[in-house]
Write a protein that holds these residues in place. Sequence first.
Motif, PDB file in Angstrom:
ATOM      1  N   LEU A   6      47.919  32.405  38.009  1.00  0.00           N
ATOM      2  CA  LEU A   6      49.509  32.841  38.093  1.00  0.00           C
ATOM      3  C   LEU A   6      49.665  33.025  39.447  1.00  0.00           C
ATOM      4  O   LEU A   6      48.925  33.656  40.127  1.00  0.00           O
ATOM      5  N   VAL A   7      50.809  32.518  40.061  1.00  0.00           N
ATOM      6  CA  VAL A   7      51.269  32.765  41.230  1.00  0.00           C
ATOM      7  C   VAL A   7      52.710  33.470  40.952  1.00  0.00           C
ATOM      8  O   VAL A   7      53.383  32.673  40.189  1.00  0.00           O
ATOM      9  N   ILE A  59      54.235  30.955  38.476  1.00  0.00           N
ATOM     10  CA  ILE A  59      53.741  29.562  38.552  1.00  0.00           C
ATOM     11  C   ILE A  59      52.389  29.529  37.694  1.00  0.00           C
ATOM     12  O   ILE A  59      51.522  30.280  38.149  1.00  0.00           O
ATOM     13  N   LYS A  60      52.131  28.721  36.630  1.00  0.00           N
ATOM     14  CA  LYS A  60      50.963  28.398  35.965  1.00  0.00           C
ATOM     15  C   LYS A  60      50.195  27.261  36.710  1.00  0.00           C
ATOM     16  O   LYS A  60      50.783  26.162  36.906  1.00  0.00           O
ATOM     17  N   PRO A  88      44.734  36.399  39.754  1.00  0.00           N
ATOM     18  CA  PRO A  88      43.602  35.516  38.931  1.00  0.00           C
ATOM     19  C   PRO A  88      43.727  36.077  37.607  1.00  0.00           C
ATOM     20  O   PRO A  88      44.297  37.161  37.155  1.00  0.00           O
ATOM     21  N   VAL A  89      43.409  35.079  36.608  1.00  0.00           N
ATOM     22  CA  VAL A  89      43.664  35.323  35.416  1.00  0.00           C
ATOM     23  C   VAL A  89      42.239  35.596  34.651  1.00  0.00           C
ATOM     24  O   VAL A  89      41.336  34.982  34.984  1.00  0.00           O
ATOM     25  N   ALA A  90      42.123  36.686  33.874  1.00  0.00           N
ATOM     26  CA  ALA A  90      41.000  37.208  33.427  1.00  0.00           C
ATOM     27  C   ALA A  90      40.208  36.247  32.404  1.00  0.00           C
ATOM     28  O   ALA A  90      39.193  36.260  32.174  1.00  0.00           O
ATOM     29  N   GLY A  91      41.176  35.803  31.550  1.00  0.00           N
ATOM     30  CA  GLY A  91      41.028  35.127  30.342  1.00  0.00           C
ATOM     31  C   GLY A  91      42.392  34.352  29.905  1.00  0.00           C
ATOM     32  O   GLY A  91      43.386  34.640  30.369  1.00  0.00           O
TER      33      GLY A  91
END
Length: 113
Positions: A6-7, A59-60, A88-91
Amino acid sequence: MERPLLVYTTFPDADVALVVGEALVRLRLAACVNVLPGMRSVYAWKGAVERADEVVALIKSRESLAEPLAAALKARHPYETPIVLHLPVAGADPDTAAWIAAETGGDQAPFSG
């Protein structure tokens, strides 16, 4: 499968955010850009405290696109120093991660039109 990213960024208004967001999606640097209007900001800028109406854009994308995405975002952004935070995406749900990967695939041509 590669991790999603993600941004977080902000824009002066929704119209600008949508134009930049569409460019990022067409370039396949982002699968989706969510534009959230109605934000009020208070921030320090060049020695002063400022206030502004802004919109948030989430933003994905995926981790390997972090740098080219940031470069494309900054090249199109109206702010002198845009906020570009990589979250950062953990999951992620596997279907969501697969969709992001498919829509930002390097082996696909950019969208046209």
